[in-house]
Enzyme design. Structure first.
Site, mmCIF file in Angstrom:
data_model
loop_
_atom_site.group_PDB
_atom_site.id
_atom_site.type_symbol
_atom_site.label_atom_id
_atom_site.label_comp_id
_atom_site.label_asym_id
_atom_site.label_seq_id
_atom_site.Cartn_x
_atom_site.Cartn_y
_atom_site.Cartn_z
ATOM 1 N N CYS A 25 0.947 -1.164 0.016
ATOM 2 C CA CYS A 25 0.008 0.024 0.016
ATOM 3 C C CYS A 25 0.832 1.467 0.091
ATOM 4 O O CYS A 25 2.130 1.280 0.021
ATOM 5 C CB CYS A 25 -0.974 -0.212 1.177
ATOM 6 S SG CYS A 25 0.034 0.048 2.932
ATOM 7 N N CYS A 51 3.726 1.476 2.424
ATOM 8 C CA CYS A 51 5.090 0.856 2.229
ATOM 9 C C CYS A 51 5.662 1.779 1.349
ATOM 10 O O CYS A 51 7.111 2.062 1.529
ATOM 11 C CB CYS A 51 4.671 -0.432 1.557
ATOM 12 S SG CYS A 51 3.910 -1.744 2.442
ATOM 13 N N ASP A 72 5.021 29.294 -30.720
ATOM 14 C CA ASP A 72 5.873 29.784 -31.624
ATOM 15 C C ASP A 72 5.495 29.879 -33.307
ATOM 16 O O ASP A 72 4.527 29.009 -33.364
ATOM 17 C CB ASP A 72 7.332 29.102 -31.421
ATOM 18 C CG ASP A 72 8.236 29.498 -32.225
ATOM 19 O OD1 ASP A 72 8.642 30.733 -32.481
ATOM 20 O OD2 ASP A 72 8.915 28.596 -32.993
ATOM 21 N N ASP A 76 9.437 24.658 -30.839
ATOM 22 C CA ASP A 76 10.502 23.465 -31.356
ATOM 23 C C ASP A 76 11.971 24.079 -31.527
ATOM 24 O O ASP A 76 12.711 22.834 -31.790
ATOM 25 C CB ASP A 76 10.058 23.131 -32.920
ATOM 26 C CG ASP A 76 10.591 24.345 -33.907
ATOM 27 O OD1 ASP A 76 10.427 25.461 -33.431
ATOM 28 O OD2 ASP A 76 10.802 23.940 -35.015
ATOM 29 N N ASP A 110 13.285 28.531 -27.987
ATOM 30 C CA ASP A 110 11.927 28.476 -27.412
ATOM 31 C C ASP A 110 12.216 27.657 -25.814
ATOM 32 O O ASP A 110 11.266 27.810 -24.999
ATOM 33 C CB ASP A 110 11.126 27.233 -28.098
ATOM 34 C CG ASP A 110 10.857 28.124 -29.490
ATOM 35 O OD1 ASP A 110 10.609 29.140 -29.567
ATOM 36 O OD2 ASP A 110 10.409 27.063 -30.485
#
Length: 891
Positions: free
Chosen positions: A36, A39, A557, A762, A766
């Protein structure tokens, strides 16, 4: 280091070694035994307390941890030891070193001595490119750190097998962690299935003797036959059959409880052990009392303890079965890599002299491999011979096969469809696109979403609180029975008030389920990121998912994002009597010397006018000069040629007629770059170059508006071009002539206005904005730096995937909410019902074995709810889009 320092000082500068600047390493460890959230939190705390650990992420759903650490302060062995000291089994899966270093482990089989091992170590260290050799004779494993640009595993195996007693030693690639995640999961499934079957063999008779046979007259008399005093046959049968279920099949709960209590915490195992022990040992007490007393009348609950364990094991079996399906996306990705490859042997002139089939993991950089039709591409590289179509849908999500010819790049794991290709390998192992995608998805599944903190906080006090409520419930009902606060008619005929109180207490203890809370977020994130990867949208974890569903503003962009990023010639106007082929031959001969993207577009277009058989180079350009910001000039075949903008022509006294002025104005209005060409001082032609819009840019912006998301364009281009592009796609807000720093400042400005901002870009320029944004989205065809800085990578470079990413994040997060509503609602409703809140009014009570079944069902239901995300379909609006072709007008 000392030699380098002395060399620097010898030429007159001061130099000192900076000891503390070391490259951090990362390793992945499989952890067995977590049940769980309590743990996983315990393991995380244990790892973070180790000196040298920078950060640790532990994922309960996939039972793995990713640890970033300083290798000068701590080793992976120490990390394994820390996990085992916390009470869990730890297996090293992999380690990652610096960017330019790879690590591989080799297994050696055969007859060898300490002397031969030493010779192997020295021989490997002598190989150029090998940085470190680690030998562990205990499990016959050799680990080699090396530069993949220089050498590779095939060389290591060759050296090992030829160094000592040739033919007596064999080396193979050693898979760290032994078995893969899928095999581990299958083993766990088989283990739980076997345990459930055995528990069923013992539990079914216990249930029948307690609940069914007691109502069959003849059988009842036999079961009620007194053996010793008041001890009857039925009690003996139930005792004998329930004992192996309690102590052998249920031994895992005792082990889990011991480990949890030893480290000062409590988990689900503690609840199960307490509940079943209470039922079993009270039943044992009634059996012993009945055997020693001539008048004792008691009821045993052996069926409660046995059925509890059986149902909980059944629940764990179903949970592991369902949980295995959440990581199917990674399994599918990992299975894309072919097991073997066809290696070509070449002579000094590059002619193929032979071929051999090798293990796909033995491919090295600069190898030449052969890809036949129908075979998978074995590794990343570029085509040096042949042409074909390659299906890249399994990597990029792009459905249409992509044409490949000499010079084109190919991706490992993609499918070659119809031609033979010879490929030169450029990236192997962890550097390959496939390995990086798998790494991204695995890291995403390990990274916790902020909403997961809710479950982590609850788990800290959940189990102790449940134990307290359980004891309080038992005590309240016991006291109420002793003081006759409720009528005796409420007590079932086969019980006394103590036994009724005990059943209420046990039901509370076993119905509470911390597992459902712990699985609510990670299972949904696992399925969501896996579905995204299959659609070409790589989401880097729960944080990116959580932020993406809140996005209110997207900053785009321009170049390469809204546009194709590849300038093309869209219009040509000859202003004298030249033939267009001769015109472009002279222009291309001048521009071929320039590195400018616009020059490359003109040269590429000029190739159309060359004869197919004509492979000769462009005419020689003499006296070539590149004038920054204006254009180029040169002399070709004795003709003085200038190619550039209006300012270049004016500076050299070239007159520009009205029709050329109109062409320039028209080009600017249409977001095109107008280029003028002069020959011997007179204007000879006009060329318009444009970076076309992506096919569905306009439609994508329109759909985002319908999703109540504001779109803004930020670009380094001039205002005229920017405004023209913005009008064409339907963006109202534009910020042009922006430097990288200004792009990031614009993002922060929007955030200050209350927007949750996503940035789509890209390029390297950027990257600052991608980092500054709440969610950075990198176009997959962009630079590595942009992809590294982004939270989401769009593999297909399609704008429609921006919409898919946001929609998928919204669907995933709504599933996480639903999981929490179910997990919390189940506990908030189940615990009071188990405590007997409804009993005074309806006489309805929840037997412990039904409470245990309900607890098991809650975890399974949460996992199944997350699995429904596998049916995700992208928005219907995207399927109805008509992809417009790029229109290129050429005059």
């Amino acid at each position: 280091e000392e030699k380098i320092r002395e060399t620097i000082e010898d030429i007159g500068f001061e130099a000192s070694l900076i000891e503390n600047e070391r490259t951090n390493q990362a390793c992945r460890i499989r952890i067995n035994g977590m049940t769980c959230t309590s743990c996983s939190s315990t393991v995380e705390r244990a790892l973070e307390s180790v000196n040298g650990v920078e950060r640790a992420h532990v994922a309960l759903a996939i039972e793995e941890a990713e640890i970033h650490y300083d290798p000068s302060l701590v080793s992976s062995e120490k990390l394994l030891e820390a996990i085992e000291n916390a009470g869990f089994e730890a297996i090293l899966i992999s380690t990652r070193t610096g960017e330019d270093v790879s690590k591989i482990s080799l297994k050696i089989d055969g007859e060898f001595t300490d002397e031969s091992i030493t010779i192997i170590e020295r021989s490997l260290q002598a190989i150029h490119g090998v940085q470190k050799v680690e030998i562990n004779p205990g499990n016959d494993k050799i680990s080699v750190l090396y530069n993949p640009d220089v050498t590779g595993p095939r060389n290591f195996i060759r050296v090992i097998e030829s160094t000592v007693f040739a033919g007596h030693i064999k080396a193979t690639i050693f898979t760290e962690g032994g078995v893969g995640r899928d095999s581990q999961n299958q083993g766990e499934i088989k283990q739980y299935y076997k345990s459930f079957l055995w528990s069923l063999v013992f539990t079914a008779p216990v249930f029948l003797t307690a609940m069914v046979f007691m109502y069959i007259p003849g059988v009842k008399n036999m079961l009620m036959f007194k053996v010793v005093n008041m001890l009857n046959v039925g009690e003996i049968i139930r005792w004998v059959l329930a004992t192996p279920v309690q102590f052998f099949i249920g031994w895992r709960f005792y082990i889990g409880s011991y480990k949890a209590l030893r480290r000062g915490s409590a988990n689900m195992d503690v609840l199960v052990a307490l509940g079943t022990n209470a039922a079993y040992f009270y039943s044992l007490y009634t059996v012993l009392r009945a055997a020693t007393s001539p008048d004792f009348m008691g009821v045993d609950f052996f069926e409660t303890s046995a059925m509890l364990i059986s149902f909980i094991i059944l629940g764990k079996y179903l949970e592991v079965l369902a949980r295995g399906k959440t990581s199917e996306a990674i399994a599918k990705l990992m299975n894309l890599a072919p097991e073997t490859a066809m290696l070509l042997n070449l002579d000094n002139e590059g002619h193929v002299t032979g071929e051999e089939e090798i293990d796909g993991r033995l491919i090295q950089k600069n190898d030449i491999i052969k890809i036949i039709p129908g075979a998978k591409v074995a590794s990343d590289g570029y085509v040096i011979w042949g042409q074909s179509h390659v299906n890249e849908s399994m990597i990029t999500g792009e459905a249409r096969p992509v044409a490949k010819r000499k010079g084109d790049t190919v991706i490992g794991g993609t499918l070659n469809e119809n031609g033979v290709l010879h490929v030169k390998v450029t990236r192997v192992g962890s550097e390959s696109a496939l390995a990086q995608i798998v790494g991204l998805v695995e890291s995403a599944q390990l990274a916790k979403a902020p909403v997961q903190k809710l479950a982590d906080q609850i788990s800290k006090f959940f189990v102790p609180l449940v134990i307290f409520v359980s004891l309080s419930t038992w005590l309240a009902w016991f006291i109420a029975g002793k003081l006759h606060w409720y009528p005796e008619s409420w007590i079932p005929s086969s019980m006394v008030s103590f036994e009724l109180a005990l059943q209420f207490g046990i039901s509370v203890m076993v119905i509470a389920c911390p597992c459902a809370l712990g699985l609510a977020t990670p299972t949904a994130v696992m399925v969501g990121t896996g579905v995204g990867a299959s659609q070409g949208v790589l989401i880097k974890g729960g944080l990116a998912l959580e932020r993406a569903h809140k996005v209110t503003c997207i900053v785009f962009d321009k170049t390469g994002t809204l546009t194709m990023g590849r300038p093309v010639v869209v219009k040509t106007k000859i202003l004298n009597s030249m033939v267009i082929g001769d015109f472009y031959e002279i222009v291309a001969a001048t521009e071929v010397n320039s590195e400018h993207p616009l020059a490359k577009a003109i040269v590429e277009y000029a190739k159309i006018f060359k004869d197919e058989q004509e492979n000769r180079a462009w005419p020689e350009a003499r006296d070539f000069v590149s004038i920054t910001g204006k254009g180029v000039k040169a002399t070709v075949r004795g003709i003085k040629v200038m190619v550039g903008n209006k300012k270049l022509m004016c500076d050299h006294g070239v007159s520009i007629p009205d029709d050329a002025q109109e062409l320039l104005a028209e080009a600017e209005e249409m977001a095109q770059t107008g280029i003028l060409v002069s020959i011997n001082g007179e204007l000879a032609g006009f060329v318009a170059v444009s970076d076309p819009l992506k096919p569905i840019a306009r439609e994508a912006i329109s759909i985002l508006k319908s999703m109540k998301i504001v779109s803004i364009m930020v670009t380094g281009d001039n205002w005229g071009t920017a405004n023209s592009i913005a009008r064409e796609v339907g963006i109202d807000s534009v910020f042009a002539e922006a430097k990288p720093k200004q792009k990031a400042e614009k993002v922060k400005e929007l955030q200050a206005m209350g927007h949750v901002v996503a940035m789509v870009g890209d390029g390297i320029n950027d990257s600052p904005a991608l980092v500054a944004a709440d969610v950075g989205m990198a176009i997959g065809a962009g630079t590595d730096i942009a992809i590294e800085a982004a939270d989401i990578v769009l593999m297909k470079s399609n704008l429609e995937d921006v919409i898919t990413a946001i929609d998928l994040s919204r669907k995933t997060f709504s599933r996480i909410r639903l999981n929490y509503v179910w997990a919390l609602g189940y506990n908030l409703m189940g615990i009071p019902i188990a405590a007997g809140v409804l009993f005074p009014y309806t006489r309805f009570r929840l037997p412990p074995w039904i409470a245990g079944a309900a607890m098991a069902a809650s975890s399974v239901s949460v996992v199944c709810c997350s699995l429904l995300l596998k049916n995700y379909k992208r928005p219907k609006k995207l399927d109805n889009l008509e992809i417009r072709e790029i229109q290129v007008e050429r005059v």
